[in-house]
Scaffold this active site. Structure first.
Site, PDB file in Angstrom:
ATOM      1  CD  GLU A   1      22.379 -11.251  18.450  1.00 50.30           C
ATOM      2  OE1 GLU A   1      21.267 -11.789  18.398  1.00 50.30           O
ATOM      3  OE2 GLU A   1      22.558 -10.119  18.944  1.00 50.30           O
TER       4      GLU A   1
ATOM      5  N   GLY B   1      34.896 -13.030   3.801  1.00 55.85           N
ATOM      6  CA  GLY B   1      34.207 -11.830   4.305  1.00 55.85           C
ATOM      7  C   GLY B   1      35.118 -10.620   4.288  1.00 55.85           C
TER       8      GLY B   1
ATOM      9  CG  LEU C   1      36.492 -12.382   9.268  1.00 53.56           C
ATOM     10  CD1 LEU C   1      37.029 -10.956   9.149  1.00 53.56           C
ATOM     11  CD2 LEU C   1      36.434 -12.778  10.736  1.00 53.56           C
TER      12      LEU C   1
ATOM     13  NE  ARG D   1      27.739  -2.918  13.085  1.00 55.52           N
ATOM     14  CZ  ARG D   1      27.560  -4.231  13.222  1.00 55.52           C
ATOM     15  NH1 ARG D   1      27.885  -5.068  12.233  1.00 55.52           N
ATOM     16  NH2 ARG D   1      27.072  -4.721  14.337  1.00 55.52           N
TER      17      ARG D   1
ATOM     18  N   GLY E   1      33.709  -7.033   4.115  1.00 52.57           N
ATOM     19  CA  GLY E   1      32.868  -6.556   5.215  1.00 52.57           C
ATOM     20  C   GLY E   1      33.602  -5.590   6.130  1.00 52.57           C
TER      21      GLY E   1
ATOM     22  CG  LEU F   1      31.675 -19.492   3.688  1.00 57.91           C
ATOM     23  CD1 LEU F   1      32.878 -18.732   3.188  1.00 57.91           C
ATOM     24  CD2 LEU F   1      31.320 -19.077   5.092  1.00 57.91           C
TER      25      LEU F   1
ATOM     26  CB  THR G   1      27.883 -13.686  17.237  1.00 58.69           C
ATOM     27  OG1 THR G   1      26.940 -12.727  17.723  1.00 58.69           O
ATOM     28  CG2 THR G   1      27.102 -14.943  16.862  1.00 58.69           C
TER      29      THR G   1
ATOM     30  CB  ALA H   1      28.316 -14.428   8.501  1.00 62.03           C
TER      31      ALA H   1
ATOM     32  CE1 TYR I   1      24.960 -13.683  12.169  1.00 65.18           C
ATOM     33  CE2 TYR I   1      24.480 -13.281  14.488  1.00 65.18           C
ATOM     34  CZ  TYR I   1      25.365 -13.267  13.419  1.00 65.18           C
ATOM     35  OH  TYR I   1      26.667 -12.837  13.623  1.00 65.18           O
TER      36      TYR I   1
ATOM     37  CE  LYS J   1      28.017 -15.752  12.369  1.00 61.88           C
ATOM     38  NZ  LYS J   1      29.417 -15.637  11.934  1.00 61.88           N
TER      39      LYS J   1
HETATM   40  P1  NAP Z   1      29.562  -7.693   7.386  1.00 57.32           P
HETATM   41  O1  NAP Z   1      30.082  -6.291   7.294  1.00 57.32           O
HETATM   42  O2  NAP Z   1      28.124  -7.961   7.148  1.00 57.32           O
HETATM   43  O3  NAP Z   1      30.432  -8.574   6.346  1.00 57.32           O
HETATM   44  C1  NAP Z   1      30.044  -9.884   6.011  1.00 57.32           C
HETATM   45  C2  NAP Z   1      30.984 -10.395   4.936  1.00 57.32           C
HETATM   46  O4  NAP Z   1      30.593 -11.723   4.568  1.00 57.32           O
HETATM   47  C3  NAP Z   1      30.977  -9.568   3.638  1.00 57.32           C
HETATM   48  O5  NAP Z   1      32.282  -9.503   3.130  1.00 57.32           O
HETATM   49  C4  NAP Z   1      30.100 -10.430   2.729  1.00 57.32           C
HETATM   50  O6  NAP Z   1      30.378 -10.251   1.367  1.00 57.32           O
HETATM   51  C5  NAP Z   1      30.547 -11.816   3.165  1.00 57.32           C
HETATM   52  N1  NAP Z   1      29.639 -12.865   2.741  1.00 57.32           N
HETATM   53  C6  NAP Z   1      28.303 -12.973   2.997  1.00 57.32           C
HETATM   54  N2  NAP Z   1      27.802 -14.095   2.435  1.00 57.32           N
HETATM   55  C7  NAP Z   1      28.840 -14.714   1.819  1.00 57.32           C
HETATM   56  C8  NAP Z   1      28.965 -15.900   1.048  1.00 57.32           C
HETATM   57  N3  NAP Z   1      27.917 -16.670   0.786  1.00 57.32           N
HETATM   58  N4  NAP Z   1      30.183 -16.233   0.563  1.00 57.32           N
HETATM   59  C9  NAP Z   1      31.263 -15.442   0.790  1.00 57.32           C
HETATM   60  N5  NAP Z   1      31.199 -14.289   1.491  1.00 57.32           N
HETATM   61  C10 NAP Z   1      30.009 -13.927   1.997  1.00 57.32           C
HETATM   62  O7  NAP Z   1      29.931  -8.339   8.785  1.00 57.32           O
HETATM   63  P2  NAP Z   1      30.989  -7.863   9.896  1.00 57.32           P
HETATM   64  O8  NAP Z   1      30.319  -6.927  10.816  1.00 57.32           O
HETATM   65  O9  NAP Z   1      32.249  -7.510   9.238  1.00 57.32           O
HETATM   66  O10 NAP Z   1      31.149  -9.222  10.726  1.00 57.32           O
HETATM   67  C11 NAP Z   1      32.126 -10.189  10.373  1.00 57.32           C
HETATM   68  C12 NAP Z   1      31.748 -11.534  10.964  1.00 57.32           C
HETATM   69  O11 NAP Z   1      31.656 -11.429  12.380  1.00 57.32           O
HETATM   70  C13 NAP Z   1      30.408 -12.098  10.531  1.00 57.32           C
HETATM   71  O12 NAP Z   1      30.532 -13.507  10.477  1.00 57.32           O
HETATM   72  C14 NAP Z   1      29.460 -11.718  11.647  1.00 57.32           C
HETATM   73  O13 NAP Z   1      28.373 -12.621  11.692  1.00 57.32           O
HETATM   74  C15 NAP Z   1      30.371 -11.846  12.833  1.00 57.32           C
HETATM   75  N6  NAP Z   1      30.088 -10.968  13.973  1.00 57.32           N
HETATM   76  C16 NAP Z   1      29.954  -9.647  13.818  1.00 57.32           C
HETATM   77  C17 NAP Z   1      29.770  -8.839  14.928  1.00 57.32           C
HETATM   78  C18 NAP Z   1      29.650  -7.338  14.810  1.00 57.32           C
HETATM   79  O14 NAP Z   1      29.208  -6.711  15.768  1.00 57.32           O
HETATM   80  N7  NAP Z   1      30.077  -6.748  13.716  1.00 57.32           N
HETATM   81  C19 NAP Z   1      29.730  -9.412  16.205  1.00 57.32           C
HETATM   82  C20 NAP Z   1      29.884 -10.790  16.321  1.00 57.32           C
HETATM   83  C21 NAP Z   1      30.088 -11.566  15.209  1.00 57.32           C
HETATM   84  P3  NAP Z   1      29.571  -9.151   0.464  1.00 57.32           P
HETATM   85  O15 NAP Z   1      30.310  -7.874   0.686  1.00 57.32           O
HETATM   86  O16 NAP Z   1      29.710  -9.722  -0.878  1.00 57.32           O
HETATM   87  O17 NAP Z   1      28.158  -9.121   0.978  1.00 57.32           O
HETATM   88  O1  F7E Z   2      20.647  -4.380  16.528  1.00 58.18           O
HETATM   89  C1  F7E Z   2      17.723  -2.896  18.157  1.00 58.18           C
HETATM   90  C2  F7E Z   2      17.615  -4.328  17.695  1.00 58.18           C
HETATM   91  O2  F7E Z   2      20.986  -4.845  14.110  1.00 58.18           O
HETATM   92  C3  F7E Z   2      21.006  -4.053  17.841  1.00 58.18           C
HETATM   93  C4  F7E Z   2      25.409  -8.074  14.136  1.00 58.18           C
HETATM   94  O3  F7E Z   2      26.691  -7.572  13.839  1.00 58.18           O
HETATM   95  O4  F7E Z   2      25.751  -7.794  16.488  1.00 58.18           O
HETATM   96  C5  F7E Z   2      24.912  -7.436  15.407  1.00 58.18           C
HETATM   97  O5  F7E Z   2      23.577  -7.881  15.642  1.00 58.18           O
HETATM   98  C6  F7E Z   2      19.754  -3.869  18.692  1.00 58.18           C
HETATM   99  C7  F7E Z   2      18.708  -4.965  18.544  1.00 58.18           C
HETATM  100  O6  F7E Z   2      22.718  -5.571  15.806  1.00 58.18           O
HETATM  101  C8  F7E Z   2      16.627  -0.825  15.390  1.00 58.18           C
HETATM  102  O7  F7E Z   2      16.320  -4.851  17.958  1.00 58.18           O
HETATM  103  C9  F7E Z   2      16.276  -0.940  17.537  1.00 58.18           C
HETATM  104  O8  F7E Z   2      18.180  -5.322  19.805  1.00 58.18           O
HETATM  105  O9  F7E Z   2      22.517  -3.203  15.258  1.00 58.18           O
HETATM  106  P1  F7E Z   2      21.722  -4.445  15.334  1.00 58.18           P
HETATM  107  P2  F7E Z   2      22.496  -7.015  16.439  1.00 58.18           P
HETATM  108  O10 F7E Z   2      21.171  -7.569  16.124  1.00 58.18           O
HETATM  109  O11 F7E Z   2      22.885  -6.920  17.872  1.00 58.18           O
HETATM  110  C10 F7E Z   2      25.830  -9.202  16.759  1.00 58.18           C
HETATM  111  C11 F7E Z   2      26.796  -9.404  17.905  1.00 58.18           C
HETATM  112  C12 F7E Z   2      26.144 -10.002  15.557  1.00 58.18           C
HETATM  113  O12 F7E Z   2      26.738 -11.068  15.643  1.00 58.18           O
HETATM  114  C13 F7E Z   2      25.473  -9.599  14.286  1.00 58.18           C
HETATM  115  O13 F7E Z   2      26.202 -10.108  13.164  1.00 58.18           O
HETATM  116  O14 F7E Z   2      19.130  -2.667  18.275  1.00 58.18           O
HETATM  117  N1  F7E Z   2      17.160  -1.923  17.207  1.00 58.18           N
HETATM  118  N2  F7E Z   2      15.933  -0.266  16.430  1.00 58.18           N
HETATM  119  C14 F7E Z   2      17.413  -1.867  15.893  1.00 58.18           C
HETATM  120  N3  F7E Z   2      18.223  -2.598  15.110  1.00 58.18           N
HETATM  121  C15 F7E Z   2      18.277  -2.272  13.789  1.00 58.18           C
HETATM  122  N4  F7E Z   2      19.117  -2.967  12.980  1.00 58.18           N
HETATM  123  N5  F7E Z   2      17.515  -1.268  13.246  1.00 58.18           N
HETATM  124  C16 F7E Z   2      16.668  -0.516  14.020  1.00 58.18           C
HETATM  125  O15 F7E Z   2      16.005   0.379  13.516  1.00 58.18           O
END
Ligand code: NAP
Ligand code: F7E
Length: 374
Positions: A132, A11, A83, A189, A14, A62, A130, A85, A154, A158
């Site tokens: 989530e 990842g 990372l 982001r 990302g 993956l 996460t 996903a 999702y 996870k």
């Molecule tokens: P992101 O920006 O969506 O990045 C996801 C990464 O995973 C990208 O590099 C993507 O590659 C890669 N990927 C997806 N499918 C793959 C596969 N089949 N094989 C290899 N690589 C693959 O996510 P992020 O926000 O950096 O989050 C990083 C991790 O933390 C994720 O696992 C996410 O679920 C978890 N997480 C995120 C948050 C948050 O708030 N950001 C919170 C909790 C947990 P491509 O560029 O090729 O698509």
């Molecule tokens: O939504 C609401 C939506 O898509 C946040 C990922 O990084 O964090 C992320 O997941 C909230 C939700 O993030 C829109 O319904 C309203 O309640 O920005 P989000 P997420 O679903 O919290 C967790 C920790 C991860 O692990 C995940 O990988 O916002 N919402 N209006 C909306 N959400 C989106 N996307 N778009 C809207 O227009």
């Protein structure tokens, strides 16, 4: 622990992968990233690192065990940060099987690749878990002892990742841990997560490049932190004396509506919300800076059912006490207000640089408005 410092990041392209790569390079690691082949350029976030002598990329996926065994065997990492996903919760309702394959079985494939290469005693593994997992929350705020109640495909995937990490820790005495990270955002982001969708729209509307922003549930509550601060914690978790899981959060909670108000204010647009549910609207009541006075009185934010989820997690609020006490991590390094400011200022500059004088709607904004892309 070994003296060699060799990190393998899945990842890497990302949001988190790019910040973590920067951090580990600064710390003197050899950093290896796993990338997928794509028909378009998706390496924007790491382009500035390519060509550095300690930064290397390898093709892998993956979903493909052999590719993981090959890359782990070749790199011989001392630390793996898993990372990769399918990270979009709403998309997981449309592609649940793919999400399960990558976010659940993918974790198992990483663990088995480490065992197949006989690195289970020397390689530490970080798993991107996460908030989530808490889903339909059973207590507020959530800590390491709060029961899980995943509420999307999702989150269910996870959850498997979390438990298989714990299982391999106990069964094979491996140093593998989960960081249970609450939402963390940044100027890198992905553009369809709610915060970035809002900051880009605020910048485009303020500069006359978009008419309106359509959102889903405005009442949803999140504990939003800054991604750059959170990757530091991933590293700290692997430097701990023993393998343990940690909640990483700011300890503050805000609604999607509050984020929207603050972001638009930073872009020079004062919003007033009126109405309820699907009929709620954000109307411009004043402007400042370079935002056009023509916006005053216009409805700039509307609610669309397209962005509602079949089940939505609406009350996430993390308790980072353990990470503070055991890792010495500072959850207040970047405040909520600073986070919004960083993102809006970045997007104001980005939109200005996009340059076209005419009022152009980008494809993405158009798709978002039509509800084609979530
Ligand atoms: P992101 O920006 O969506 O990045 C996801 C990464 O995973 C990208 O590099 C993507 O590659 C890669 N990927 C997806 N499918 C793959 C596969 N089949 N094989 C290899 N690589 C693959 O996510 P992020 O926000 O950096 O989050 C990083 C991790 O933390 C994720 O696992 C996410 O679920 C978890 N997480 C995120 C948050 C948050 O708030 N950001 C919170 C909790 C947990 P491509 O560029 O090729 O698509
Ligand atoms: O939504 C609401 C939506 O898509 C946040 C990922 O990084 O964090 C992320 O997941 C909230 C939700 O993030 C829109 O319904 C309203 O309640 O920005 P989000 P997420 O679903 O919290 C967790 C920790 C991860 O692990 C995940 O990988 O916002 N919402 N209006 C909306 N959400 C989106 N996307 N778009 C809207 O227009």
């Amino acid at each position: 622990m070994e003296n060699r410092k060799v990190a393998l990041i899945t990842g890497v392209t990302g949001q988190d992968g790019s910040y973590l790569s920067e951090l580990l390079l600064e710390k003197g690691y050899d950093v290896h990233g796993v990338i997928r082949r794509s028909s378009v350029d998706y390496r924007e976030r790491i382009a500035h690192l390519e060509g550095q002598p300690n930064f290397h990329l390898h093709y892998g996926d993956l979903g493909d065990s052999m590719s993981l065994v090959k890359v782990v065997g070749k790199v011989q990492p001392t630390e793996i940060y898993n990372l990769a996903a399918q990270s979009h919760v709403q998309v997981s309702f449309d592609s649940p099987e793919f999400t399960a394959d990558i976010d659940a079985t993918g974790v198992l494939r990483v663990l088995e690749a480490v065992r197949a290469c006989h690195l289970e005693k020397t390689c530490r593994i970080y798993q991107a878990s996460t908030s989530e997992l808490y889903g339909k929350v059973e207590e507020v705020p959530q800590n390491e002892n709060t029961p899980f109640h995943p509420y999307s495909p999702y989150a269910v995937a996870k959850l498997y990742g979390f438990w298989i990490i714990k299982e391999y820790r106990e069964a094979y005495d491996m140093f593998c841990c989960s960081g249970i990270l609450f939402n963390h955002e940044s100027e890198r982001r992905g553009e369809t997560f709610v915060t970035r969708k809002i900051t880009l729209a605020a910048a485009r509307i303020a500069q006359g490049r978009q008419d309106k922003l359509f959102l889903g549930n405005l009442d949803s509550l999140r504990d939003w932190g800054y991604a750059k601060d959170y990757v530091e914690c991933m590293w700290l978790i692997l430097q701990n004396d023993k393998p343990e899981d940690f909640v990483i959060a700011t300890g503050e909670q805000h609604s999607v509506r509050q984020f929207t108000e603050l972001a638009f204010r930073r872009a020079g647009i004062e919003l007033k919300f009126e109405g309820e549910g699907i009929h709620e609207k954000g109307i411009c009541v004043a402007v400042s800076g370079s935002a056009s006075a023509d916006l005053v009185g216009k409805t700039l934010v509307e609610v669309s059912e397209d962005f509602y989820r079949p089940t939505d997690v609406v009350n996430l609020w993390g308790d980072p006490t353990k990470a503070k006490a055991k890792l010495g991590w500072n959850p207040s390094k970047t405040s909520f207000e600073q986070l919004v400011q960083i993102m809006v200022d970045h997007d104001m500059a980005k939109v200005a640089a996009e340059g076209a004088a005419a009022k152009v709607r980008t494809n993405l904004a158009e798709y978002l408005e039509k509800g084609i892309v979530k």
